[in-house]
Design an enzyme around this catalytic site. Sequence first.
Site, PDB file in Angstrom:
ATOM      1  N   GLY A 424      -9.319   4.182  28.395  1.00 23.86           N
ATOM      2  CA  GLY A 424     -10.043   3.145  29.108  1.00 23.86           C
ATOM      3  C   GLY A 424      -9.689   1.773  28.577  1.00 23.86           C
ATOM      4  O   GLY A 424      -9.312   1.616  27.421  1.00 23.86           O
ATOM      5  N   GLY A 426     -10.890  -2.536  29.021  1.00 22.59           N
ATOM      6  CA  GLY A 426     -11.863  -3.438  29.616  1.00 22.59           C
ATOM      7  C   GLY A 426     -11.827  -4.771  28.937  1.00 22.59           C
ATOM      8  O   GLY A 426     -10.964  -5.027  28.090  1.00 22.59           O
ATOM      9  N   GLY A 427     -12.759  -5.619  29.305  1.00 25.71           N
ATOM     10  CA  GLY A 427     -12.832  -6.942  28.708  1.00 25.71           C
ATOM     11  C   GLY A 427     -13.144  -6.876  27.244  1.00 25.71           C
ATOM     12  O   GLY A 427     -12.732  -7.724  26.461  1.00 25.71           O
ATOM     13  N   GLY A 429     -12.180  -4.472  25.132  1.00 20.01           N
ATOM     14  CA  GLY A 429     -11.107  -3.936  24.313  1.00 20.01           C
ATOM     15  C   GLY A 429     -10.535  -2.681  24.930  1.00 20.01           C
ATOM     16  O   GLY A 429     -10.615  -2.490  26.137  1.00 20.01           O
ATOM     17  N   THR A 430      -9.980  -1.824  24.095  1.00 16.09           N
ATOM     18  CA  THR A 430      -9.308  -0.618  24.566  1.00 16.09           C
ATOM     19  C   THR A 430      -9.969   0.598  23.952  1.00 16.09           C
ATOM     20  O   THR A 430     -10.335   0.580  22.776  1.00 16.09           O
ATOM     21  CB  THR A 430      -7.827  -0.642  24.159  1.00 16.09           C
ATOM     22  OG1 THR A 430      -7.303  -1.924  24.487  1.00 16.09           O
ATOM     23  CG2 THR A 430      -7.040   0.405  24.894  1.00 16.09           C
ATOM     24  N   VAL A 431     -10.120   1.663  24.757  1.00 18.34           N
ATOM     25  CA  VAL A 431     -10.695   2.896  24.229  1.00 18.34           C
ATOM     26  C   VAL A 431      -9.598   3.944  24.149  1.00 18.34           C
ATOM     27  O   VAL A 431      -8.865   4.173  25.105  1.00 18.34           O
ATOM     28  CB  VAL A 431     -11.843   3.395  25.121  1.00 18.34           C
ATOM     29  CG1 VAL A 431     -12.467   4.644  24.513  1.00 18.34           C
ATOM     30  CG2 VAL A 431     -12.881   2.311  25.284  1.00 18.34           C
ATOM     31  N   LYS A 445     -12.957   2.953  19.998  1.00 18.50           N
ATOM     32  CA  LYS A 445     -12.880   1.689  20.710  1.00 18.50           C
ATOM     33  C   LYS A 445     -12.349   0.621  19.774  1.00 18.50           C
ATOM     34  O   LYS A 445     -12.891   0.384  18.694  1.00 18.50           O
ATOM     35  CB  LYS A 445     -14.257   1.289  21.230  1.00 18.50           C
ATOM     36  CG  LYS A 445     -14.191   0.023  22.071  1.00 18.50           C
ATOM     37  CD  LYS A 445     -15.298  -0.060  23.082  1.00 18.50           C
ATOM     38  CE  LYS A 445     -16.604  -0.415  22.390  1.00 18.50           C
ATOM     39  NZ  LYS A 445     -17.709  -0.474  23.341  1.00 18.50           N
ATOM     40  N   ASP A 542     -25.123  -4.984  30.217  1.00 20.51           N
ATOM     41  CA  ASP A 542     -23.928  -4.704  31.017  1.00 20.51           C
ATOM     42  C   ASP A 542     -24.063  -3.347  31.688  1.00 20.51           C
ATOM     43  O   ASP A 542     -23.178  -2.508  31.614  1.00 20.51           O
ATOM     44  CB  ASP A 542     -22.679  -4.752  30.148  1.00 20.51           C
ATOM     45  CG  ASP A 542     -21.415  -4.902  30.993  1.00 20.51           C
ATOM     46  OD1 ASP A 542     -21.547  -5.257  32.195  1.00 20.51           O
ATOM     47  OD2 ASP A 542     -20.314  -4.657  30.468  1.00 20.51           O
TER      48      ASP A 542
END
Length: 740
Positions: A424, A426-427, A429-431, A445, A542
């Site tokens: 994954g 997103g804003g 970071g990265t998973v 994460k 969120d």
Amino acid sequence: MANNKFMILVLLPIFFISKSVVSVSNFTLAKPNCTDHCGKIPIPYPFGLTDECSLNEYFLVTCNETSRSHRPKAYLMNLSIQISNISLDGQIRVLQYIAHDCYAPNGAFVSGNNPSISLPDHYIVNNTANKFTIVGCDTYGHVYGTRRDRNYITGCTATCDTKDDLLEGSCTGLGCCQMTIPKEISFVKVKLGSFDNYTYVNDFNNCGYGFVVEESVFSFSPENLTNLRDVKKLPMVVDWGIKNESCLEAQKNASSYACKSGNSECSDPSNGSGYRCFCKKGYEGNPYLPDGCQDIDECKNPSLNKCKGHCENKEGSYRCSCRIGYRGDGNHGCVRDILLALKLVAGFAIGIIALIFVACWTYFELRRRKLIKMKQTFFLQNGGLLLQEKLKKRDRSLLEMVKIFTSSELKKATNNFHESMIIGKGGYGTVYKGVLQDNKIVAIKKSKEIDPSQIEQFINELIILTQVRHRNIVCLLGCCLETQVPLLVYEFIGNGTLYENIHNKDKSRFLSWEKRLKIAAETAGVLSYLHSAASTPIIHRDIKSANILLDALFTAKVSDFGASRLVPMDRAQLSTMVQGTLGYLDPEYMQTSQLTEKSDVYSFGVVLLELLTGRKALSYDKPEEEINLANFFLYTLRKDRLFEILEENIVCDETREQIIEVSKLAKKCLNVRGDDRPTMKEVAMELDTLRLGGRNSWAKVEGDQEEIESLFGEGLNSISFSDDCSDGITVQDDSIRSYY
Ligand SMILES: *[C@@H]1O[C@H](CO)[C@@H](O)[C@H](O)[C@H]1NC(C)=O
Ligand SMILES: *[C@@H]1O[C@H](CO)[C@@H](O)[C@H](O)[C@H]1NC(C)=O
Ligand SMILES: *[C@@H]1O[C@H](CO)[C@@H](O)[C@H](O)[C@H]1NC(C)=O
Ligand SMILES: *[C@@H]1O[C@H](CO)[C@@H](O)[C@H](O)[C@H]1NC(C)=O
Ligand SMILES: *[C@@H]1O[C@H](CO)[C@@H](O)[C@H](O)[C@H]1NC(C)=O
Ligand SMILES: *[C@@H]1O[C@H](CO)[C@@H](O)[C@H](O)[C@H]1NC(C)=O
Ligand SMILES: *[C@@H]1O[C@H](CO)[C@@H](O)[C@H](O)[C@H]1NC(C)=O
Ligand SMILES: *[C@@H]1O[C@H](CO)[C@@H](O)[C@H](O)[C@H]1NC(C)=O
Ligand SMILES: *[C@@H]1O[C@H](CO)[C@@H](O)[C@H](O)[C@H]1NC(C)=O
Ligand SMILES: *[C@@H]1O[C@H](CO)[C@@H](O)[C@H](O)[C@H]1NC(C)=O
Ligand SMILES: *[C@@H]1O[C@H](CO)[C@@H](O)[C@H](O)[C@H]1NC(C)=O
């Protein structure tokens, strides 16, 4: 002095020549004004051609120059002993007639002789340098003589049957025999004889020969059986001495002592000859002449010194400064010092190796230290100390919960954060998906870089997350602070996000109304718990379908918790807008920037709409009025056209009632004024009631153990934990129980 120097200058080259064959020389080893040679034979003093030029009559040499056609011949004294060479070492070579004995083929005697030589006092036949030799194939020979005034006789025999028996260079009886003569002989006579007058061998040999010869001069060859007939004389080594006196005796009379040179020494006589003089070591020349022994410049002649390095000539010797790798041999010379050279080489090598080693060690040590320091810096920068401190103050069990992973551990788990492990982006970071050492699958994460001022918040966030352990919240397993950006480690949830499950047509088919209601209820329950249950209310900020994960049993797991707080406030808004989750944002919050729990309620309302309609929060591919789902939903509700936009496969007679209720609830959640929205607690209660009501009776859920558990689990046993990460920690929470 000047004269002396002149002498040296002139003498030196002569000495070198005299060492070899002194043939032509205008310098004399003889007395001044004396002839120093006879023909090509050098005549050094004590020998001389006249009485004045020789030491005494025994050293007088007669030079016969009368015959012009022949080379001048030198004779000892007034005797018929021809001299071929004179050496100051105490030897002369005399040429002696060969004895021969020849027969005719019939055995008749043809010719023969018995030559003899009688040496005067002070002259002795050298017994080691000479050999009595017989050549012939039917020959015997005797050598007669006087030794200490008594006669002696000795002899040998040489025979052979054929010429083939003869061997080149071998003189052991076949055609040639040799024997040593006795010591101290001054008279020699050779006599030959034959057994059969050569009658049996006359086809190849009819003469016998006998002579005393310098051994090194004669080497037997079968040819010599015939060609010796043409040879008249052969050389014989004769030793000479000054006077039959010992050195001590001779030195008593200085005027008669023959060793005149200052740097000379005396050598005692070998019996019969007399004492001799020699130049001392380091000198050369004629020891019998005053100033005859001159210093040798050993440095000029490499063969005379063993010096490896700087050579300095000295009177009688020389001094040598040995080069590296050599040492003095204790005798002016230098010998290669393999040990020293080895030591030097070894020392050099060891030095270099040591240097390389030290350099390598320093390099790696510095690198290691830098790495450690970097890790420590990151650890501190990321609030590691603060975390440790807080953890110390709290329950010890907390320490066990927040496992602090090392960077290498996580690197290994994610195959060095390989792209294939990304699940994954997103804003925030990265998973990455990761497999820990114990084969536990985790989600890691990697946050975006954080503002140092946010560290404390980040740490608080971490601690809150470890406290907030709920069956419907993704479980935080630990973190890593050693890297530049902090890493968070979560349990791995396998069934993707709610977003995927709604908007992917293949998946949404399996998302029945019951499941949707369950997910909604669970999510609402979690949010309600966060808003009221935790010691400090937590606002998720969120909430969106993409942040709700589903496990294999479609249990909702709210994630990305607090992660938004890692990002500074202004950037969070920016990033959410960029992410396209604008559709979830509370309009009031957008206007006032005042964050309340009701913002989560609004966002949850949008998630409810997604569940109901299967539409995205913002769908830009739709007509303008349909882009914003919330607005469009409220619009359709007003127009009473709700059922036109609902997800088709959820609408049936049984669900119609519930759908209407949920829609009403959603409408309330989407109220523009936050105060008009219900609390999450109310929403959760409403949804739970709907779920229970929708089932009509408890009997219907018989056998669906999981469902019952989930219902009661949450309601009656306060918070229950997912098996993966509960670790036996329970958070008692009355507020949650209270609304059941
Ligand atoms: C030796 O002979 C050379 C020429 O061969 C001559 O120049 C030199 O003067 C001579 N030396 C003496 C001492 O007679
Ligand atoms: C050598 O001979 C020369 C003349 O030929 C003479 O003057 C000189 O004195 C002689 N030297 C000796 C040592 O007899
Ligand atoms: C010199 O040699 C010749 C012939 O070789 C001989 O006739 C003469 O007698 C010799 N002289 C001396 C002094 O030996
Ligand atoms: C040789 O000289 C010695 C003395 O020096 C003398 O007695 C002898 O007769 C001489 N012999 C000959 C052959 O001249
Ligand atoms: C003569 O004697 C010298 C000095 O011993 C030696 O070097 C040389 O070879 C000898 N010459 C002959 C022809 O034997
Ligand atoms: C061999 O020679 C000797 C003389 O040297 C002679 O007396 C003798 O008779 C000879 N023998 C024969 C067999 O010819
Ligand atoms: C005989 O000659 C050899 C070789 O030249 C020498 O070494 C030795 O001293 C001599 N013998 C005597 C008794 O002078
Ligand atoms: C013996 O024979 C060899 C071979 O022909 C020859 O070179 C050598 O000079 C001879 N020896 C003597 C002493 O004549
Ligand atoms: C020393 O020798 C000389 C000549 O060689 C001789 O005239 C003299 O008598 C000798 N002196 C003694 C003490 O023997
Ligand atoms: C000289 O002769 C004597 C007596 O015969 C003997 O003792 C001595 O060893 C001999 N010396 C040499 C150098 O041969
Ligand atoms: C040398 O002298 C010794 C005694 O000094 C004597 O016995 C010997 O016979 C002498 N030898 C000769 C050859 O004169």
